[in-house]
Design an enzyme around this catalytic site. Structure first.
Site, PDB file in Angstrom:
ATOM      1  N   HIS A  95      49.978  78.254  48.704  1.00 52.88           N
ATOM      2  CA  HIS A  95      50.792  77.296  48.144  1.00 52.88           C
ATOM      3  C   HIS A  95      50.064  76.432  47.046  1.00 52.88           C
ATOM      4  O   HIS A  95      49.304  75.752  47.258  1.00 52.88           O
ATOM      5  CB  HIS A  95      50.988  76.614  49.375  1.00 52.88           C
ATOM      6  N   GLU A 105      46.869  75.040  48.862  1.00 48.99           N
ATOM      7  CA  GLU A 105      46.760  75.138  50.523  1.00 48.99           C
ATOM      8  C   GLU A 105      46.926  76.596  50.749  1.00 48.99           C
ATOM      9  O   GLU A 105      47.802  77.372  50.310  1.00 48.99           O
ATOM     10  CB  GLU A 105      48.124  74.322  50.684  1.00 48.99           C
ATOM     11  N   ASN A 149      53.413  68.818  52.381  1.00 53.56           N
ATOM     12  CA  ASN A 149      55.005  68.563  52.746  1.00 53.56           C
ATOM     13  C   ASN A 149      55.336  68.125  53.768  1.00 53.56           C
ATOM     14  O   ASN A 149      56.151  67.342  54.150  1.00 53.56           O
ATOM     15  CB  ASN A 149      55.823  69.375  52.053  1.00 53.56           C
ATOM     16  N   SER A 177      56.437  77.061  50.231  1.00 51.10           N
ATOM     17  CA  SER A 177      55.924  75.371  50.410  1.00 51.10           C
ATOM     18  C   SER A 177      56.193  74.984  51.892  1.00 51.10           C
ATOM     19  O   SER A 177      55.795  73.975  52.080  1.00 51.10           O
ATOM     20  CB  SER A 177      56.438  74.420  49.102  1.00 51.10           C
TER      21      SER A 177
END
Ligand code: 3H9
Length: 675
Positions: A429, A441, A479, A408
Site C-alpha cells: 500500500h 504499508e 486508514n 488501501s
C-alpha cells in the site's frame, strides 16, 4: 574488553584507527580510546604527526545515540575534540563514508582533513531534534562562513566531499582507493608546519541578512520544531563577536535544553522506530530473498504512475499496463513530465530522465507481465474486479513472481484465495503521491510466504520507502485509524463547530491539514451515492451542490484559482440548516475537546490494532502516521505522543466523551505503563 581504537605506526606518523561497527558511533569506549591514542602520539617523541581514520563502511557517523538520556561516561566528546585540537602535533582526519554529527565535529577538531571523493560530511543532529553539541556550531561558521553553517546545522543535509573542499571544510581529496596512504603522506608533509591551523581560532563574520533570508526561506519547514531555531542561534553566536569559549558555553546550554526536551526524545524515537520497522519479528534476518529485477505495474493512473516512478528511479525496469491506449499515453506522459520537472529543479540530469523513461515499457497486453519478478496492481478499489485480475495474473505470472495489491483497505486474503499460489500474494500500500510519500504499508496475508514478505520489506530501502508490516484488517493500520477522527469531526459540526475550527486545531497540532481540508483534497464526492435528491448528511448536501472539493474550487471551503482555501459562508449555512433540522442547539466547542474527540480515538484504535497483532509494535504505528499522513515528527507519532501526555489522560478524555476505551489502553494506563 578490547578497545575499538588501535594505533599503528607508519614511519613517524601514528595512525589511530577506530573499529566500531556498524557505523563507528562515538560511544564511550571509542572516546576513551581516542583520548589515550592522542596522548600516546603527543607523548612519543618519535611521532611527528597523527592520522585518525576508521575501519569498515564509514568514518564516525556521530555520537552514539543509544547513550543519550543516560549518565555521561567520561570523557565527553567535546573534551576529546578539544584535546585533539590542542595537540602540539598535527592531526589529520582521513574521511570515507559519512562523517556525520560528532564525526564531523571530530574532523573539525583535527588540524587537517582529507577525504575520498565519495565521502559525505554533515551535521544532521537537527533531525534528531538536537544541534552539533561538540563545537560544530562554533567551528563550522569559523571555517565555512555563516551561510553554509546555517544550512548544514539547521537543515542537516550532508554535503559532498567536493562541496566540503570548496568550503574549506576539507583541505584535499584523496584517491578513492588510497585514503590511508594519501593521509599519511599529507601528515608527513605538514608534520613540521607551524602554527597549526585551529578552527577555534578562526573568525566568523556576522551576516544578519543571510540569517534573516534563511529563516524566511525555511519558515514552513521549521514550523513547530524547536531545534532549527537553536541551531541558528548558535551559529549567530559564533559570528557576533563572542569568544570561542563563550560560543561553546552557549552551544552547550542550548544542546542540553534540546537533549532534555520532548521533541528530541520524539525524534530519536523515530530514528530507531524507522529502523526497527524494517524488522519482522518471526522472520530470520538471513532469509534468502527473491531477486527483483523487473517489475510490472497494472494501472497507469495517479497511483500506478507514482509507484512505477519509484522503481525506475532505483534502476529497476517497469512494464506498465493499461486497458486503453489514451489512458496509457496519459499515464506515461505524466511520469515524463514529473521527471522533467524534477530535472529542471536540478534533482537529476536529463540523461537520467531518458534512462528512466527508456526502462519503462508501456503496454495494453497483460501477458507482457510474464517475465516480471513482482507485479503490483493499482486499479480501482473493487473486490470483484481485483479477484478477476488476480485470477489472470495467476495464469500469466512466472513461478515465484510476487503478486501484490496496492489496495488501501480491501482484504488481501480474498485476492490470494483466487490464485493457486496464495503464499506469493501480498499487499503493497503506497501513499499518494506515491513517488513522494515515504510510507509503504506492507500487508501480510494469512498465507504470505516469509521470503515474500522479507523480499518486499528489503525492497523498500532501494526505492526510498520506509516499510511497515500490517496485518489484514479494513484500512490496515493507517486508514483504520484515520476513520476514527473523521466521524467525530463530522459529529462536532452538528454540535456547533465549523470545519475551519476543527482543521485549525489539527494544523496547530502540526498536521499538514485537518480532516475537512483532507476531504476537499481527496474529493467530497468519493463514496457519494450520486443522488442529489437524497440528502442525509452534510457531505451529501455539499456533493449535491457540486461542492466536490478542491477540484471544483468548492467543498468544505471556497477556493480561489490558486487553490487557497477560505471559510465558506455557504457551508456555514448548510451546517446551520442541518443542525436546525436535527433539532440540535449550538454550543461552544473548545480546542481541547476537538483534540480529545479526534486525536485520542486514534490512539485508542492504535491500541486495538496492537492488541489484535495487526501492528508488530507501537513504534510501527508511529512510523505509519509520520510518513504516511504527516503526523508531526516532533511529537513522535500518535502512540509516542500518548506516552508523553500520559495514557491516563487519554483514557480520562475518552471516557469524558463516552467513547469506549480499548482494553489494552485501559490496562496500560492503570499499570502506569507506556506504549
Ligand atoms: C551527535 O553526533 C551529537 C553530537 O553533535 C554531540 C555530542 C555531545 N548511534 O541507518 P542504518 C545504527 S548525534 C547509534 O540502518 P545505513 C542504526 O540504528 C548523531 N547507532 O545504516 C542501525 O542499527 P540496527 C549524529 C547508530 O547504512 C545501524 O547503526 N549522527 C547510529 O542506512 C545501521 O544504521 C547521525 O544522526 C548512531 N549515531 O546509514 C547519523 N547511527 O542495525 C545517524 C546508526 O540495529 N546515522 N546507528 O538497526 C545515519 O544517518 C545512518 O545510520 C548512516 C548509515 C547514514 C550513518
Amino acid at each position: 574488553m578490547t578497545s575499538p581504537i588501535r594505533t599503528e605506526r607508519q614511519g613517524d606518523v601514528l595512525v589511530i584507527v577506530s573499529n566500531n561497527p556498524p557505523v563507528n558511533a562515538l560511544g564511550a569506549a571509542v572516546r576513551q580510546g581516542l583520548e589515550a591514542a592522542i596522548k600516546e602520539g603527543v607523548a612519543d617523541a618519535s611521532i611527528t604527526a597523527m592520522v585518525i581514520r576508521c575501519d569498515g563502511r564509514t568514518f564516525f557517523a556521530g555520537a552514539d545515540i543509544t547513550e543519550f538520556g543516560k549518565p555521561l561516561q567520561e570523557p565527553g566528546l567535546p573534551t576529546v575534540i578539544d584535546m585533539i585540537e590542542a595537540s602540539s602535533k598535527p592531526v589529520v582526519a582521513a574521511i570515507h563514508g559519512t562523517a556525520l554529527g560528532g564525526g564531523c565535529e571530530v574532523t573539525l577538531g583535527c588540524h587537517y582533513r582529507i577525504a575520498v571523493p565519495s565521502a559525505k560530511i554533515g551535521t544532521p543532529e537537527v533531525k534528531l531534534g538536537l544541534l552539533p553539541g561538540a563545537g560544530g556550531t562554533q567551528r563550522i561558521p569559523r571555517i565555512a562562513g555563516v551561510k553554509l553553517a546555517l544550512e548544514m546545522t539547521a537543515i542537516g543535509n550532508p554535503i559532498s566531499a567536493k562541496a566540503a573542499l570548496a568550503a574549506g571544510l576539507i583541505d584535499r581529496l584523496a584517491g578513492e582507493d588510497s585514503l590511508v596512504a594519501d593521509a599519511v603522506a599529507f601528515a608527513n608533509e605538514v608534520a613540521a608546519k607551524r602554527p597549526l591551523p585551529r578552527a577555534s581560532e578562526g573568525i566568523a563574520t556576522a551576516d544578519p541578512e543571510a540569517v534573516a533570508a534563511f529563516r524566511k526561506a525555511n519558515a514552513r519547514k521549521f514550523r513547530g520544531f524547536d531545534a532549527p531555531a537553536a541551531n541558528i542561534a548558535c551559529v549567530e553566536k559564533a559570528a557576533d563577536g563572542s569568544s570561542f569559549a563563550e560560543g561553546i558555553a552557549f552551544e552547550r546550554a542550548e544542546f542540553m535544553k534540546l537533549m532534555t526536551g520532548t521533541q528530541s526524545a520524539a525524534q530519536r524515537h523515530l530514528f530507531f522506530a524507522e529502523r526497527q520497522a524494517a524488522k519482522v519479528d518471526d522472520i530470520p534476518a538471513d532469509t534468502a530473498l527473491r531477486p527483483i529485477k523487473k517489475v510490472g505495474v497494472i494501472g497507469a493512473g495517479t497511483m500506478g504512475g507514482g509507484i512505477s516512478m519509484n522503481f525506475l528511479a532505483a534502476g529497476i525496469p517497469v512494464t506498465i499496463v493499461e486497458t486503453a491506449q489514451d489512458a496509457l499515453d496519459r499515464g506515461t506522459g505524466v511520469i515524463r513530465r514529473n521527471y522533467e520537472a524534477s530535472a529542471a529543479k536540478g534533482r537529476f540530469t536529463t540523461d537520467k530522465v531518458e534512462a528512466m523513461m527508456g526502462a519503462l515499457t508501456p503496454t495494453l497486453d497483460l501477458e507482457q507481465l510474464a517475465d516480471c519478478d513482482l507485479i503490483i496492481e493499482a486499479i480501482y478499489e473493487n473486490m470483484d474486479v481485483k479477484k478477476e485480475l488476480f485470477g489472470k495474473l495467476d495464469r500469466i505470472a512466472k513461478p515465484g513472481a510476487i503478486l501484490a495489491s496496492n489496495t488501501s483497505y480491501l482484504n488481501i486474503d480474498e485476492m490470494a484465495a483466487v490464485t493457486s499460489r496464495p503464499g506469493d500474494v501480498i499487499g503493497m500500500h503506497f501513499f499518494s503521491p506515491a513517488n513522494v510519500m515515504k510510507l509503504l504499508e506492507v500487508v501480510r496475508g494469512a498465507q504470505t510466504a516469509p521470503d515474500v514478505l522479507a523480499t518486499v520489506m528489503a525492497l523498500a530501502k532501494p526505492i526510498g520507502k520506509v516499510a511497515v508490516v500490517s496485518g489484514v484488517c479494513p484500512g490496515f493500520i493507517g486508514n483504520r485509524m484515520l476513520s476514527q477522527r473523521q466521524q467525530p469531526a463530522t459529529e462536532m459540526l452538528m454540535e456547533g463547530a465549523l470545519p475551519e475550527q476543527i482543521d485549525k486545531v489539527h494544523v496547530d497540532f502540526g498536521m499538514p491539514m485537518g480532516p475537512f481540508q483532507m476531504s476537499d483534497l481527496a474529493g467530497v464526492d468519493i463514496g457519494w451515492h450520486r443522488d442529489p435528491t437524497r440528502i442525509e448528511s452534510i457531505r451529501d448536501a455539499l456533493a449535491a451542490e457540486g461542492r466536490w472539493g478542491q477540484k471544483k474550487q468548492a467543498g468544505f471551503y471556497d477556493y480561489d484559482e490558486r487553490r487557497t482555501p477560505s471559510p465558506s459562508p455557504r457551508v456555514a449555512e448548510i451546517i446551520a440548516d442541518f443542525r436546525a433540522k436535527a433539532g440540535k442547539t449550538d454550543r461552544p466547542i473548545d480546542d481541547q475537546e476537538i483534540v480529545e474527540r479526534t486525536l485520542y480515538p486514534m490512539v485508542n484504535e492504535g491500541a486495538k490494532i496492537l492488541a489484535e497483532g495487526m501492528a508488530q509494535r507501537a513504534s510501527d504505528i508511529d512510523v505509519v502516521w509520520i510518513y504516511g499522513y504527516g503526523w508531526p515528527v516532533y511529537t513522535g507519532g500518535p502512540m509516542f505522543w500518548a506516552n508523553t501526555i500520559g495514557l491516563d489522560t487519554v483514557v480520562a478524555g475518552l471516557e469524558k466523551h463516552g467513547i469506549p476505551v480499548a482494553p489494552l489502553l485501559k490496562e496500560k494506563a492503570a499499570k502506569g505503563e507506556r506504549f
